[in-house]
Design a protein around this motif. Structure first.
Motif, PDB file in Angstrom:
ATOM      1  N   GLY A 168       0.818  -1.201   0.000  1.00  0.00           N
ATOM      2  CA  GLY A 168       0.000   0.000   0.000  1.00  0.00           C
ATOM      3  C   GLY A 168       0.857   1.258   0.000  1.00  0.00           C
ATOM      4  N   LEU A 169       1.937   1.248   0.810  1.00  0.00           N
ATOM      5  CA  LEU A 169       2.809   2.422   0.889  1.00  0.00           C
ATOM      6  C   LEU A 169       3.539   2.652  -0.429  1.00  0.00           C
ATOM      7  CD1 LEU A 169       4.280   2.149   4.504  1.00  0.00           C
ATOM      8  CD2 LEU A 169       2.640   3.831   3.643  1.00  0.00           C
ATOM      9  N   SER A 170       4.020   1.581  -1.064  1.00  0.00           N
ATOM     10  CA  SER A 170       4.684   1.747  -2.360  1.00  0.00           C
ATOM     11  C   SER A 170       3.737   2.359  -3.367  1.00  0.00           C
ATOM     12  CB  SER A 170       5.153   0.398  -2.922  1.00  0.00           C
ATOM     13  OG  SER A 170       5.930  -0.255  -2.019  1.00  0.00           O
ATOM     14  N   ALA A 171       2.491   1.880  -3.356  1.00  0.00           N
ATOM     15  CA  ALA A 171       1.505   2.403  -4.303  1.00  0.00           C
ATOM     16  C   ALA A 171       1.239   3.876  -4.039  1.00  0.00           C
ATOM     17  CB  ALA A 171       0.216   1.593  -4.205  1.00  0.00           C
ATOM     18  N   ALA A 172       1.378   4.303  -2.767  1.00  0.00           N
ATOM     19  CA  ALA A 172       1.138   5.707  -2.431  1.00  0.00           C
ATOM     20  C   ALA A 172       2.340   6.594  -2.749  1.00  0.00           C
ATOM     21  CB  ALA A 172       0.769   5.833  -0.953  1.00  0.00           C
ATOM     22  N   GLY A 173       3.454   5.992  -3.161  1.00  0.00           N
ATOM     23  CA  GLY A 173       4.608   6.775  -3.573  1.00  0.00           C
ATOM     24  C   GLY A 173       5.756   6.833  -2.582  1.00  0.00           C
ATOM     25  N   VAL A 174       5.750   5.949  -1.578  1.00  0.00           N
ATOM     26  CA  VAL A 174       6.822   5.941  -0.586  1.00  0.00           C
ATOM     27  C   VAL A 174       8.046   5.243  -1.172  1.00  0.00           C
ATOM     28  CG1 VAL A 174       7.531   5.006   1.639  1.00  0.00           C
ATOM     29  CG2 VAL A 174       5.270   6.015   1.371  1.00  0.00           C
ATOM     30  N   GLU A 175       9.252   5.816  -0.942  1.00  0.00           N
ATOM     31  CA  GLU A 175      10.461   5.213  -1.494  1.00  0.00           C
ATOM     32  C   GLU A 175      11.236   4.430  -0.430  1.00  0.00           C
ATOM     33  OE1 GLU A 175      11.977   8.758  -3.136  1.00  0.00           O
ATOM     34  OE2 GLU A 175      11.012   8.451  -5.072  1.00  0.00           O
ATOM     35  N   GLY A 176      11.590   5.095   0.665  1.00  0.00           N
ATOM     36  CA  GLY A 176      12.389   4.423   1.697  1.00  0.00           C
ATOM     37  C   GLY A 176      11.538   3.986   2.870  1.00  0.00           C
ATOM     38  N   ILE A 177      11.927   2.897   3.501  1.00  0.00           N
ATOM     39  CA  ILE A 177      11.120   2.381   4.610  1.00  0.00           C
ATOM     40  C   ILE A 177      12.045   1.626   5.572  1.00  0.00           C
ATOM     41  CG2 ILE A 177      10.527   0.266   3.395  1.00  0.00           C
ATOM     42  CD1 ILE A 177       7.763   0.430   4.570  1.00  0.00           C
ATOM     43  N   THR A 178      11.787   1.733   6.893  1.00  0.00           N
ATOM     44  CA  THR A 178      12.549   0.986   7.897  1.00  0.00           C
ATOM     45  C   THR A 178      11.567   0.150   8.715  1.00  0.00           C
ATOM     46  OG1 THR A 178      14.103   2.821   8.037  1.00  0.00           O
ATOM     47  CG2 THR A 178      14.201   1.192   9.792  1.00  0.00           C
ATOM     48  N   ILE A 179      11.897  -1.123   8.907  1.00  0.00           N
ATOM     49  CA  ILE A 179      10.968  -2.034   9.584  1.00  0.00           C
ATOM     50  C   ILE A 179      11.657  -2.632  10.806  1.00  0.00           C
ATOM     51  CG2 ILE A 179       9.649  -4.173   9.344  1.00  0.00           C
ATOM     52  CD1 ILE A 179       9.870  -3.486   6.207  1.00  0.00           C
ATOM     53  N   SER A 180      10.972  -2.646  11.959  1.00  0.00           N
ATOM     54  CA  SER A 180      11.540  -3.330  13.131  1.00  0.00           C
ATOM     55  C   SER A 180      10.498  -4.198  13.805  1.00  0.00           C
ATOM     56  CB  SER A 180      12.090  -2.339  14.162  1.00  0.00           C
ATOM     57  OG  SER A 180      11.981  -1.021  13.719  1.00  0.00           O
ATOM     58  N   VAL A 201       4.907  -4.966  14.573  1.00  0.00           N
ATOM     59  CA  VAL A 201       5.945  -4.497  13.660  1.00  0.00           C
ATOM     60  C   VAL A 201       5.854  -2.984  13.591  1.00  0.00           C
ATOM     61  CG1 VAL A 201       6.543  -4.360  11.221  1.00  0.00           C
ATOM     62  CG2 VAL A 201       6.192  -6.584  12.286  1.00  0.00           C
ATOM     63  N   LYS A 202       7.006  -2.318  13.645  1.00  0.00           N
ATOM     64  CA  LYS A 202       7.029  -0.854  13.551  1.00  0.00           C
ATOM     65  C   LYS A 202       7.613  -0.464  12.196  1.00  0.00           C
ATOM     66  CE  LYS A 202       9.968   1.785  15.910  1.00  0.00           C
ATOM     67  NZ  LYS A 202      10.565   2.520  17.042  1.00  0.00           N
ATOM     68  N   ILE A 203       6.894   0.425  11.511  1.00  0.00           N
ATOM     69  CA  ILE A 203       7.364   0.907  10.211  1.00  0.00           C
ATOM     70  C   ILE A 203       7.663   2.396  10.345  1.00  0.00           C
ATOM     71  CG2 ILE A 203       6.657   1.404   7.846  1.00  0.00           C
ATOM     72  CD1 ILE A 203       4.884  -1.010   7.948  1.00  0.00           C
ATOM     73  N   GLU A 204       8.833   2.802   9.885  1.00  0.00           N
ATOM     74  CA  GLU A 204       9.161   4.234   9.882  1.00  0.00           C
ATOM     75  C   GLU A 204       9.470   4.662   8.459  1.00  0.00           C
ATOM     76  OE1 GLU A 204      11.689   4.853  13.900  1.00  0.00           O
ATOM     77  OE2 GLU A 204      11.958   2.997  12.788  1.00  0.00           O
ATOM     78  N   THR A 205       8.929   5.799   8.065  1.00  0.00           N
ATOM     79  CA  THR A 205       9.246   6.300   6.732  1.00  0.00           C
ATOM     80  C   THR A 205       9.158   7.823   6.733  1.00  0.00           C
ATOM     81  OG1 THR A 205       8.670   6.182   4.400  1.00  0.00           O
ATOM     82  CG2 THR A 205       6.855   6.001   5.929  1.00  0.00           C
ATOM     83  N   VAL A 206      10.031   8.449   5.978  1.00  0.00           N
ATOM     84  CA  VAL A 206      10.012   9.916   5.850  1.00  0.00           C
ATOM     85  C   VAL A 206       9.518  10.261   4.461  1.00  0.00           C
ATOM     86  CG1 VAL A 206      11.434  11.997   5.831  1.00  0.00           C
ATOM     87  CG2 VAL A 206      11.840  10.213   7.535  1.00  0.00           C
TER      88      VAL A 206
END
Lengths: 105, 431
Positions: free
Chosen positions: A19-31, A59-64
């Motif tokens: 879903g995030l990729s489709a919304a245009g997100v490029e970088g992502i951090t997962i913990s 799961v925690k997702i962080e993205t700027v």
């Protein structure tokens, strides 16, 4: 620029990433994280009484991201991670002062 | 002089009588053969180590939230099946000549003393060797319904299953019951009794409880090295499993070890090739599944076929089991968590049929299709069908009755948290 921090169910990670990729997100951090929300965990009943499980795996997702896609990202996470039950998670949005790439051109 | 000749003649006569009186085989001597006793004792230990091996093998393939659960269930198998076997199981399986079930003559090993002989072994050694088979059979079931059934229901199921399913199966095939009486059936080390029986029992439980919820992450092994160690224990154990099943240290035992290794290696190699063309890579889980499938397939045949037949059995087993696993996962709608039916069920059925094709009369006393006899071939197929139907129906009935007594299926929340915490309060890992 905004940072989105989302806490979600582990099994929803794949759908949220898509879903995030489709919304245009490029970088992502997962913990992998654990904790509890406003229900203060899950109560389990056994023969000798009850125990409260207050460290539930999430799961925690962080993205700027750019301000322009903030709402699209929030909508994408909600539609992918919502099940309607307790423990679906939280989304936090915070301002970001600077974003610097380590690899210099 | 005459006296000397008379003594000589008497001596020669005595020697001839002695030689003529010597048995032409080990069987029925009533005398313990020390070599065979030592060998089967070693094999007993090898078969016992397969059960904890199964725990590592299965546990590694599941989520990390289910590792304790699998270990606890396997330990329950060890405790419950051992007790049940010594109290009534052995007696029901191996005493008396009833068609359906044995009798209670040897309850609690009553009447079996340390110096009783069975074949060329102390009878007690036969009891403990067969006990190890009861354990591994029950251990295999655990993988089919993993991550869904409460521990208490599992423990109750094992107790009842050991008496109503395992004991009759062992009696029918090895104890002189149903299959022995009416059919020509050869099951060297447990294709019917161990693998088809365990796989269909597991399948019955998986069908009864339904699928795991979508909140359980599937198809991702949490610890591949554990799976690897588990497979290693299974493979080494299997050499004793098949090697000891002739109950003697002789050529058949060595032949069994040789064909076991050949079938395992050929099935593993062919499985890898199929996986490479199907998915584009060769994986550890694929290699291991292939190895286990090859071991399963040779199990009923190990004492009756030669090396060439073992190669064919292993090579054919790979595509058969690969596509059985693929079908079970993608098409069947049954959540057989760790491919127990695809590998042990279909592999066991193929192995049983293959025994009917390749068996040599000189080795096992029954000729297969290649030697021109159809008796064994038909017997093997009928026995496999009866085993599938009986084990499935009886296991389903047992778990249905247990579901009236105690909760069997975990709730969705409990499944998501995992049996480690819900049933045992003891997670295997701190994150």
């Amino acid at each position: 620029m905004k940072m989105i921090v989302a806490i979600i169910r582990p099994e929803k990670l794949g759908a949220v990433k898509d879903g995030l990729s489709a919304a245009g997100v490029e970088g992502i951090t997962i913990s992998d994280v654990r904790g509890h929300g406003s229900q203060s965990g899950i109560t389990l009943t056994s023969r000798v009484g009850t125990t409260v499980l207050d460290e539930i795996e999430k799961v925690k997702i962080e993205t700027v991201i750019d301000d322009s896609i903030e709402q699209a990202c929030i909508d994408a996470i909600i539609s992918a991670a919502n099940t309607g039950h307790f423990g679906d998670g939280r989304i936090f949005v915070m301002p970001v002062e600077k974003s610097i790439r380590v690899r210099q051109e | 002089m005459r006296k000397t000749i008379a003594i000589s003649i008497t001596t020669i006569f005595a020697l001839v009588v002695c030689i003529m009186a010597m048995p032409d085989s080990y069987a029925d001597t009533g005398i313990v053969d020390t070599g065979s006793t030592a060998w089967v004792a070693i094999c007993t230990a090898l078969v016992f180590i397969m059960t904890p091996g199964v725990a590592l093998f299965y546990g590694g393939m599941l989520r990390k939230q289910s590792m304790t659960s699998i270990m606890a269930q396997t330990l329950a198998v060890i405790a419950i099946m051992t007790l049940s076997w010594f109290v009534v199981g052995y007696s029901l399986a191996f005493s008396g000549d009833g068609t359906i079930i044995g009798n209670l003559e040897h309850v609690l090993l009553n009447g079996i003393s340390y110096d009783d002989v069975s074949g060329v072994l102390p009878e007690l050694e036969f009891v403990i060797f067969q006990c190890a088979f009861a354990l591994i059979t029950a251990g295999i079931i655990v993988g089919a319904y993993a991550e869904r059934i409460h521990f208490k229901a599992v423990a109750l199921f094992l107790l009842v299953w050991s008496i109503l399913v395992y004991a009759p199966m062992a009696h029918w095939v090895w104890g002189g019951g149903l299959f022995d009486e009416y059919l020509t059936v050869r099951d060297f080390a447990g294709g019917l009794v161990v693998h088809i029986c365990a796989a269909t029992s597991g399948l019955a439980l998986a069908v009864f409880v339904g699928k795991r919820s979508d909140r359980v992450i599937k198809d991702r092994a949490h610890n591949l090295p554990l799976v690897f160690i588990g497979f290693t224990l299974l493979w080494i154990g299997w050499l004793g499993f098949n090697g000891g099943s002739g109950l003697a240290a002789d050529g058949i035992a060595v032949n069994a070890i040789v064909v076991t290794q050949l079938s395992m290696a050929s099935c593993m190699a062919v499985w890898a090739i199929i996986q490479y063309f199907h998915t584009g890579h060769v994986g550890v889980l694929g290699l291991i599944s292939g190895g286990v499938a090859g071991l399963v397939a040779i199990t009923p045949a190990a004492g009756y076929v030669d090396a060439t037949a073992a190669l064919v059995i292993g090579i054919v087993c790979a595509p058969v089991c690969y596509y059985a696993v693929y079908f079970m996962r993608k098409k069947s709608g049954i959540d057989d968590a760790l491919d127990v039916f695809g590998v042990h069920g279909i592999g066991g059925i193929w192995g049983s049929i293959a025994t009917g094709i390749f068996a040599q009369e000189a080795m096992g006393g029954a000729a297969g299709l290649i030697e021109g006899s159809t008796d064994l071939f038909v017997g093997q197929i009928v026995a496999a069908i009866v085993t599938v139907i009986y084990c499935f129906a009886m296991s389903y009935a047992i778990i249905w009755v247990i579901s009236k007594i105690t909760p069997v299926k975990m709730s969705e929340d409990e499944e998501a948290i995992g049996g480690d915490i819900v049933d045992h309060g003891e997670p295997s890992y701190l994150i």
